[in-house]
Design an enzyme around this catalytic site. Sequence first.
Site, PDB file in Angstrom:
ATOM      1  N   LEU A  29       0.806  -1.218   0.000  1.00 49.99           N
ATOM      2  CA  LEU A  29       0.000   0.000   0.000  1.00 49.99           C
ATOM      3  C   LEU A  29       0.837   1.264   0.000  1.00 49.99           C
ATOM      4  O   LEU A  29       1.901   1.324   0.609  1.00 49.99           O
ATOM      5  CB  LEU A  29      -0.916  -0.009   1.234  1.00 49.99           C
ATOM      6  N   HIS A  30       0.317   2.271  -0.703  1.00 49.93           N
ATOM      7  CA  HIS A  30       0.944   3.599  -0.718  1.00 49.93           C
ATOM      8  C   HIS A  30      -0.155   4.640  -0.492  1.00 49.93           C
ATOM      9  O   HIS A  30      -1.339   4.281  -0.297  1.00 49.93           O
ATOM     10  CB  HIS A  30       1.704   3.826  -2.028  1.00 49.93           C
ATOM     11  N   GLY A  32      -1.779   6.438  -2.422  1.00 50.93           N
ATOM     12  CA  GLY A  32      -2.910   6.321  -3.343  1.00 50.93           C
ATOM     13  C   GLY A  32      -3.970   5.386  -2.770  1.00 50.93           C
ATOM     14  O   GLY A  32      -5.164   5.701  -2.753  1.00 50.93           O
ATOM     15  N   HIS A  33      -3.531   4.210  -2.266  1.00 56.60           N
ATOM     16  CA  HIS A  33      -4.486   3.276  -1.643  1.00 56.60           C
ATOM     17  C   HIS A  33      -5.103   3.908  -0.394  1.00 56.60           C
ATOM     18  O   HIS A  33      -6.303   3.770  -0.141  1.00 56.60           O
ATOM     19  CB  HIS A  33      -3.787   1.985  -1.198  1.00 56.60           C
ATOM     20  N   GLN A 144      -8.714   6.869  -9.884  1.00 55.32           N
ATOM     21  CA  GLN A 144      -8.775   7.414 -11.241  1.00 55.32           C
ATOM     22  C   GLN A 144      -7.470   7.127 -12.001  1.00 55.32           C
ATOM     23  O   GLN A 144      -7.430   7.129 -13.222  1.00 55.32           O
ATOM     24  CB  GLN A 144      -9.038   8.925 -11.150  1.00 55.32           C
ATOM     25  N   GLN A 149      -9.591   0.716 -15.908  1.00 59.86           N
ATOM     26  CA  GLN A 149     -10.113  -0.268 -14.944  1.00 59.86           C
ATOM     27  C   GLN A 149     -11.437   0.232 -14.354  1.00 59.86           C
ATOM     28  O   GLN A 149     -12.400  -0.533 -14.212  1.00 59.86           O
ATOM     29  CB  GLN A 149      -9.082  -0.491 -13.841  1.00 59.86           C
ATOM     30  N   SER A 182       2.492   1.047  -6.955  1.00 62.45           N
ATOM     31  CA  SER A 182       3.371   0.059  -6.311  1.00 62.45           C
ATOM     32  C   SER A 182       4.570  -0.224  -7.206  1.00 62.45           C
ATOM     33  O   SER A 182       5.651  -0.581  -6.735  1.00 62.45           O
ATOM     34  CB  SER A 182       2.613  -1.234  -6.052  1.00 62.45           C
TER      35      SER A 182
HETATM   36  O1  PAF Z   1      -6.206  -1.957  -8.963  1.00 56.44           O
HETATM   37  C1  PAF Z   1      -5.831  -3.018  -8.426  1.00 56.44           C
HETATM   38  O2  PAF Z   1      -5.015  -3.027  -7.483  1.00 56.44           O
HETATM   39  C2  PAF Z   1      -6.372  -4.354  -8.927  1.00 56.44           C
HETATM   40  O3  PAF Z   1      -6.543  -4.340 -10.303  1.00 56.44           O
HETATM   41  C3  PAF Z   1      -7.658  -4.781  -8.217  1.00 56.44           C
HETATM   42  C4  PAF Z   1      -8.803  -3.820  -8.483  1.00 56.44           C
HETATM   43  C5  PAF Z   1      -7.423  -4.883  -6.714  1.00 56.44           C
HETATM   44  C6  PAF Z   1      -8.106  -6.166  -8.723  1.00 56.44           C
HETATM   45  O4  PAF Z   1      -7.151  -7.137  -8.478  1.00 56.44           O
END
Ligand code: PAF
Length: 276
Positions: A29-30, A32-33, A144, A149, A182
Site C-alpha cells: 500500500l501507498h 494512493g491506496h 482514477q 479499470q 506500487s
Molecule cells: O487496482 C488493483 O489493485 C487491482 O486491479 C484490483 C482492483 C485490486 C483487482 O485485483
Amino acid sequence: MVVETIADMKRLRLKLTEPVGFVPTMGYLHEGHLALVRQARAENPSVVVSIFVNPTQFGQEEDFTKYPRDPQRDLALLQKERVDIVFMPSVDKMYPPKFKNWVEVGKVAERLEGASRPGHFRGVATVVARLFDIIQPDRAYFGQKDAQQLLVIKKMVVDLNLSVEIVAVPTVREPDGLAMSSRNTYLNPEERKAALVLYQALSLAQKLWSQGEKDAERLRQEMTDLIQKQPLAEIDYISIADAETLDELDTVRPPALVSLAVKIGKTRLIDNVVVG
Ligand code: PAF
C-alpha cells in the site's frame, strides 16, 4: 481484523453496520491506496479492504511472482486507518481447482491496456466480481489512476446489475507529479527521475488544450516528441479518447481521457488526466 476464508468473510459481513465501503487492493500500500481507504472511512460506518495479488490479471511475461508484497506493513497501515476487516484470501480460495467462469467486459476492455495486456481486464473483472459477491459492499472505491479499470468495473456493474455504487477517487501524486504506484518501487534513482516524463507529457497536453489546441493528433505528437527526448523512456501508447467509450478522438471534445503507458527501463507505468 484479518480474515482469510470466504466463509468467515461472509459470516462477519452480516454483522457489519451498513453501508459498507470496500477497497480492493493488491497490497504493498501507498498513499494512493490510503486515499481510497480514507474516503471509504469518511463515507461509511464499516470499511473492508482486500489484499489479494490476483494471478489472473498478469500476463505470462508479467511480474506476478515479483510483484512487491509486504503484508505486515500493509496491516499496520490499515489498522491506523481503522479498517474493520482486511480480507486476505489465498489463491486457491479465490480460484478453486474447478473454477471455470470468467467475466468478459467487451469493447471498453479491449483497447489501451487491454490491447497491450491481453486477458488483463478479464482477470480484473472476474476477481472484482468475486470479491463483490463475497463482501457485498454498498460502495466500492477505485483510483482514477487506473481510468480504464474504473470504466471496466462500472460497465460490469451496469451489465450484471450489481447493487454497488462505484466511487472514483482522484489520483494521488508525489510532490513532483509522478502518480503513486506500487510499481514505482522497481525504479532506480535515475529511472525515478526519468519517470516524471509521463506527468510532463500529460501536463503539456492539458496546457496546449487549455490554450486552444483541439487537434488530438497534434497533441499526441507533442507528447510523443517530449517523451522521446527521454532516453530511458519507451512509449507503449499515447491515447486521447472519449472518456466514456475510449474511442480515439480526432478533435478533443471534453470530457476526454488523455492516457499513456510508457516503459521506463523495464518498468511499465501508466497515467492519465481528464481534460474538460
Ligand atoms: O487496482 C488493483 O489493485 C487491482 O486491479 C484490483 C482492483 C485490486 C483487482 O485485483
